[in-house]
Design a protein around this motif. Structure first.
Motif, PDB file in Angstrom:
ATOM      1  N   ASN A   8       0.850  -1.194   0.000  1.00  0.00           N
ATOM      2  CA  ASN A   8       0.000   0.000   0.000  1.00  0.00           C
ATOM      3  C   ASN A   8       0.891   1.251   0.000  1.00  0.00           C
ATOM      4  OD1 ASN A   8       0.709   0.747   2.674  1.00  0.00           O
ATOM      5  ND2 ASN A   8      -0.873  -0.609   3.503  1.00  0.00           N
ATOM      6  N   SER A   9       0.293   2.425  -0.041  1.00  0.00           N
ATOM      7  CA  SER A   9       1.048   3.681  -0.147  1.00  0.00           C
ATOM      8  C   SER A   9       1.998   3.889   1.033  1.00  0.00           C
ATOM      9  CB  SER A   9       0.090   4.872  -0.241  1.00  0.00           C
ATOM     10  OG  SER A   9      -0.648   4.796  -1.419  1.00  0.00           O
ATOM     11  N   ASN A  10       1.530   3.599   2.227  1.00  0.00           N
ATOM     12  CA  ASN A  10       2.384   3.770   3.411  1.00  0.00           C
ATOM     13  C   ASN A  10       3.581   2.827   3.374  1.00  0.00           C
ATOM     14  OD1 ASN A  10       0.696   5.742   4.453  1.00  0.00           O
ATOM     15  ND2 ASN A  10      -0.506   4.277   5.642  1.00  0.00           N
ATOM     16  N   GLU A  11       3.356   1.604   2.972  1.00  0.00           N
ATOM     17  CA  GLU A  11       4.456   0.634   2.890  1.00  0.00           C
ATOM     18  C   GLU A  11       5.459   1.042   1.820  1.00  0.00           C
ATOM     19  OE1 GLU A  11       2.139  -3.414   4.335  1.00  0.00           O
ATOM     20  OE2 GLU A  11       1.955  -2.772   2.246  1.00  0.00           O
ATOM     21  N   LEU A  12       4.980   1.566   0.706  1.00  0.00           N
ATOM     22  CA  LEU A  12       5.886   2.050  -0.343  1.00  0.00           C
ATOM     23  C   LEU A  12       6.709   3.241   0.145  1.00  0.00           C
ATOM     24  CD1 LEU A  12       3.706   1.787  -3.574  1.00  0.00           C
ATOM     25  CD2 LEU A  12       5.820   0.535  -3.068  1.00  0.00           C
ATOM     26  N   THR A  13       6.085   4.152   0.876  1.00  0.00           N
ATOM     27  CA  THR A  13       6.790   5.311   1.426  1.00  0.00           C
ATOM     28  C   THR A  13       7.862   4.854   2.411  1.00  0.00           C
ATOM     29  OG1 THR A  13       4.843   6.689   1.155  1.00  0.00           O
ATOM     30  CG2 THR A  13       6.511   7.474   2.691  1.00  0.00           C
ATOM     31  N   LYS A  16      10.744   3.383   0.446  1.00  0.00           N
ATOM     32  CA  LYS A  16      11.508   4.464  -0.193  1.00  0.00           C
ATOM     33  C   LYS A  16      12.409   5.163   0.829  1.00  0.00           C
ATOM     34  CE  LYS A  16      10.907   8.941  -2.331  1.00  0.00           C
ATOM     35  NZ  LYS A  16      10.281  10.118  -1.809  1.00  0.00           N
ATOM     36  N   ASN A  17      11.861   5.465   2.017  1.00  0.00           N
ATOM     37  CA  ASN A  17      12.650   6.124   3.065  1.00  0.00           C
ATOM     38  C   ASN A  17      13.797   5.242   3.535  1.00  0.00           C
ATOM     39  OD1 ASN A  17      11.028   8.380   2.941  1.00  0.00           O
ATOM     40  ND2 ASN A  17       9.711   7.715   4.632  1.00  0.00           N
ATOM     41  N   ASN A  18      13.551   3.955   3.659  1.00  0.00           N
ATOM     42  CA  ASN A  18      14.615   3.031   4.067  1.00  0.00           C
ATOM     43  C   ASN A  18      15.733   2.969   3.035  1.00  0.00           C
ATOM     44  OD1 ASN A  18      13.371   2.361   6.477  1.00  0.00           O
ATOM     45  ND2 ASN A  18      12.328   0.576   5.633  1.00  0.00           N
ATOM     46  N   VAL A  19      15.364   2.956   1.774  1.00  0.00           N
ATOM     47  CA  VAL A  19      16.373   2.933   0.703  1.00  0.00           C
ATOM     48  C   VAL A  19      17.189   4.220   0.720  1.00  0.00           C
ATOM     49  CG1 VAL A  19      16.685   2.944  -1.810  1.00  0.00           C
ATOM     50  CG2 VAL A  19      15.136   1.288  -0.739  1.00  0.00           C
ATOM     51  N   LYS A  24      22.354   7.168   2.053  1.00  0.00           N
ATOM     52  CA  LYS A  24      23.064   8.173   2.851  1.00  0.00           C
ATOM     53  C   LYS A  24      24.102   7.521   3.760  1.00  0.00           C
ATOM     54  CE  LYS A  24      19.437  11.649   2.883  1.00  0.00           C
ATOM     55  NZ  LYS A  24      18.429  12.351   3.678  1.00  0.00           N
ATOM     56  N   ARG A  25      23.758   6.397   4.347  1.00  0.00           N
ATOM     57  CA  ARG A  25      24.697   5.684   5.217  1.00  0.00           C
ATOM     58  C   ARG A  25      25.918   5.230   4.430  1.00  0.00           C
ATOM     59  NH1 ARG A  25      26.575   0.948   6.619  1.00  0.00           N
ATOM     60  NH2 ARG A  25      25.385  -0.190   5.067  1.00  0.00           N
ATOM     61  N   ARG A  26      25.694   4.722   3.241  1.00  0.00           N
ATOM     62  CA  ARG A  26      26.803   4.243   2.415  1.00  0.00           C
ATOM     63  C   ARG A  26      27.690   5.378   1.923  1.00  0.00           C
ATOM     64  NH1 ARG A  26      24.424  -0.782  -1.187  1.00  0.00           N
ATOM     65  NH2 ARG A  26      23.638  -1.959   0.586  1.00  0.00           N
ATOM     66  N   GLU A  27      27.133   6.570   1.739  1.00  0.00           N
ATOM     67  CA  GLU A  27      27.923   7.717   1.301  1.00  0.00           C
ATOM     68  C   GLU A  27      28.950   8.131   2.346  1.00  0.00           C
ATOM     69  OE1 GLU A  27      25.105  10.760   0.419  1.00  0.00           O
ATOM     70  OE2 GLU A  27      24.503   9.866  -1.487  1.00  0.00           O
ATOM     71  N   LYS A  28      28.659   7.900   3.595  1.00  0.00           N
ATOM     72  CA  LYS A  28      29.564   8.271   4.681  1.00  0.00           C
ATOM     73  C   LYS A  28      30.834   7.430   4.687  1.00  0.00           C
ATOM     74  CE  LYS A  28      25.976   9.685   7.920  1.00  0.00           C
ATOM     75  NZ  LYS A  28      25.357   9.369   9.212  1.00  0.00           N
ATOM     76  N   GLY A  29      30.806   6.316   4.025  1.00  0.00           N
ATOM     77  CA  GLY A  29      31.958   5.438   4.012  1.00  0.00           C
ATOM     78  C   GLY A  29      31.744   4.250   4.933  1.00  0.00           C
TER      79      GLY A  29
END
Length: 115
Positions: A8-13, A16-19, A24-29
Protein backbone atom coordinates in the motif's frame (compact mmCIF):
# COMPACT_ATOMS: atom_id res chain seq x y z
CA UNK A 1 8.51 -6.79 -8.73
CA UNK A 2 5.14 -8.44 -8.13
CA UNK A 3 5.69 -8.01 -4.35
CA UNK A 4 5.94 -4.24 -4.81
CA UNK A 5 2.56 -4.17 -6.50
CA UNK A 6 0.96 -5.59 -3.35
CA UNK A 7 2.30 -2.81 -1.07
CA UNK A 8 0.00 0.00 0.00
CA UNK A 9 1.05 3.68 -0.15
CA UNK A 10 2.38 3.77 3.41
CA UNK A 11 4.46 0.63 2.89
CA UNK A 12 5.89 2.05 -0.34
CA UNK A 13 6.79 5.31 1.43
CA UNK A 14 8.51 3.36 4.22
CA UNK A 15 10.43 1.31 1.66
CA UNK A 16 11.51 4.46 -0.19
CA UNK A 17 12.65 6.12 3.07
CA UNK A 18 14.62 3.03 4.07
CA UNK A 19 16.37 2.93 0.70
CA UNK A 20 17.24 6.65 0.93
CA UNK A 21 18.63 6.19 4.47
CA UNK A 22 20.76 3.29 3.26
CA UNK A 23 22.18 5.38 0.40
CA UNK A 24 23.06 8.17 2.85
CA UNK A 25 24.70 5.68 5.22
CA UNK A 26 26.80 4.24 2.42
CA UNK A 27 27.92 7.72 1.30
CA UNK A 28 29.56 8.27 4.68
CA UNK A 29 31.96 5.44 4.01
CA UNK A 30 32.63 2.23 5.86
CA UNK A 31 31.34 1.97 9.38
CA UNK A 32 33.62 0.77 12.18
CA UNK A 33 32.20 -1.03 15.19
CA UNK A 34 32.93 0.08 18.72
CA UNK A 35 31.68 -1.22 22.03
CA UNK A 36 30.47 0.21 25.29
CA UNK A 37 29.79 -1.19 28.73
CA UNK A 38 27.42 0.36 31.20
CA UNK A 39 25.89 -0.49 34.52
CA UNK A 40 23.70 1.29 37.01
CA UNK A 41 26.59 1.71 39.48
CA UNK A 42 29.41 2.91 37.20
CA UNK A 43 30.25 5.25 34.36
CA UNK A 44 29.83 4.39 30.71
CA UNK A 45 33.04 3.06 29.12
CA UNK A 46 33.84 2.91 25.38
CA UNK A 47 36.14 0.43 23.60
CA UNK A 48 37.60 -0.23 20.18
CA UNK A 49 38.72 -3.77 21.13
CA UNK A 50 36.03 -6.33 21.94
CA UNK A 51 38.43 -8.16 24.28
CA UNK A 52 38.86 -5.03 26.41
CA UNK A 53 35.10 -4.55 26.44
CA UNK A 54 34.60 -8.12 27.64
CA UNK A 55 37.19 -7.66 30.40
CA UNK A 56 35.37 -4.49 31.46
CA UNK A 57 32.06 -6.35 31.39
CA UNK A 58 33.52 -9.02 33.66
CA UNK A 59 34.87 -6.41 36.07
CA UNK A 60 31.61 -4.46 36.12
CA UNK A 61 29.67 -7.67 36.77
CA UNK A 62 31.94 -8.52 39.71
CA UNK A 63 31.58 -4.96 41.02
CA UNK A 64 27.81 -5.24 40.77
CA UNK A 65 27.79 -8.56 42.63
CA UNK A 66 29.89 -7.05 45.42
CA UNK A 67 27.73 -3.91 45.55
CA UNK A 68 24.52 -5.95 45.85
CA UNK A 69 25.94 -8.14 48.62
CA UNK A 70 26.99 -5.13 50.74
CA UNK A 71 23.49 -3.97 51.67
CA UNK A 72 19.80 -4.68 51.04
CA UNK A 73 19.47 -0.98 50.11
CA UNK A 74 21.95 -1.54 47.30
CA UNK A 75 19.87 -4.40 45.94
CA UNK A 76 16.80 -2.18 46.11
CA UNK A 77 18.68 0.53 44.19
CA UNK A 78 19.74 -1.91 41.46
CA UNK A 79 16.16 -3.15 41.16
CA UNK A 80 15.02 0.45 40.58
CA UNK A 81 17.50 1.07 37.73
CA UNK A 82 15.55 2.34 34.74
CA UNK A 83 16.70 1.10 31.36
CA UNK A 84 19.78 -0.64 32.74
CA UNK A 85 19.33 -4.01 34.32
CA UNK A 86 22.63 -5.09 35.81
CA UNK A 87 25.50 -4.69 33.37
CA UNK A 88 25.22 -4.29 29.61
CA UNK A 89 27.60 -4.66 26.64
CA UNK A 90 26.49 -2.90 23.44
CA UNK A 91 27.86 -2.61 19.91
CA UNK A 92 27.52 0.52 17.78
CA UNK A 93 29.14 1.87 14.61
CA UNK A 94 30.76 5.14 13.56
CA UNK A 95 32.49 6.39 10.44
CA UNK A 96 36.26 6.30 10.07
CA UNK A 97 36.41 10.10 10.34
CA UNK A 98 34.50 10.04 13.63
CA UNK A 99 36.69 7.20 14.87
CA UNK A 100 39.86 9.19 14.12
CA UNK A 101 38.51 12.19 16.03
CA UNK A 102 37.58 10.02 19.02
CA UNK A 103 41.00 8.37 19.05
CA UNK A 104 42.67 11.80 19.07
CA UNK A 105 40.44 12.81 22.00
CA UNK A 106 41.48 9.64 23.88
CA UNK A 107 37.78 8.77 24.07
CA UNK A 108 38.21 5.01 24.35
CA UNK A 109 38.94 3.16 27.58
CA UNK A 110 40.86 0.19 26.13
CA UNK A 111 44.01 1.19 28.01
CA UNK A 112 42.21 0.61 31.34
CA UNK A 113 41.76 -3.11 30.65
CA UNK A 114 45.02 -4.54 29.28
CA UNK A 115 45.45 -8.29 28.77
Amino acid sequence: MSNLEKLNSNELTDLKNNVEREFKRREKGPMIPYYYVLSCISDLEYFRDINCAIRALKQRTEDLQQYISESPDNLAYVNKCTGIVGVKLCVKEMTQADMDIRIAEKYFDDICYPE
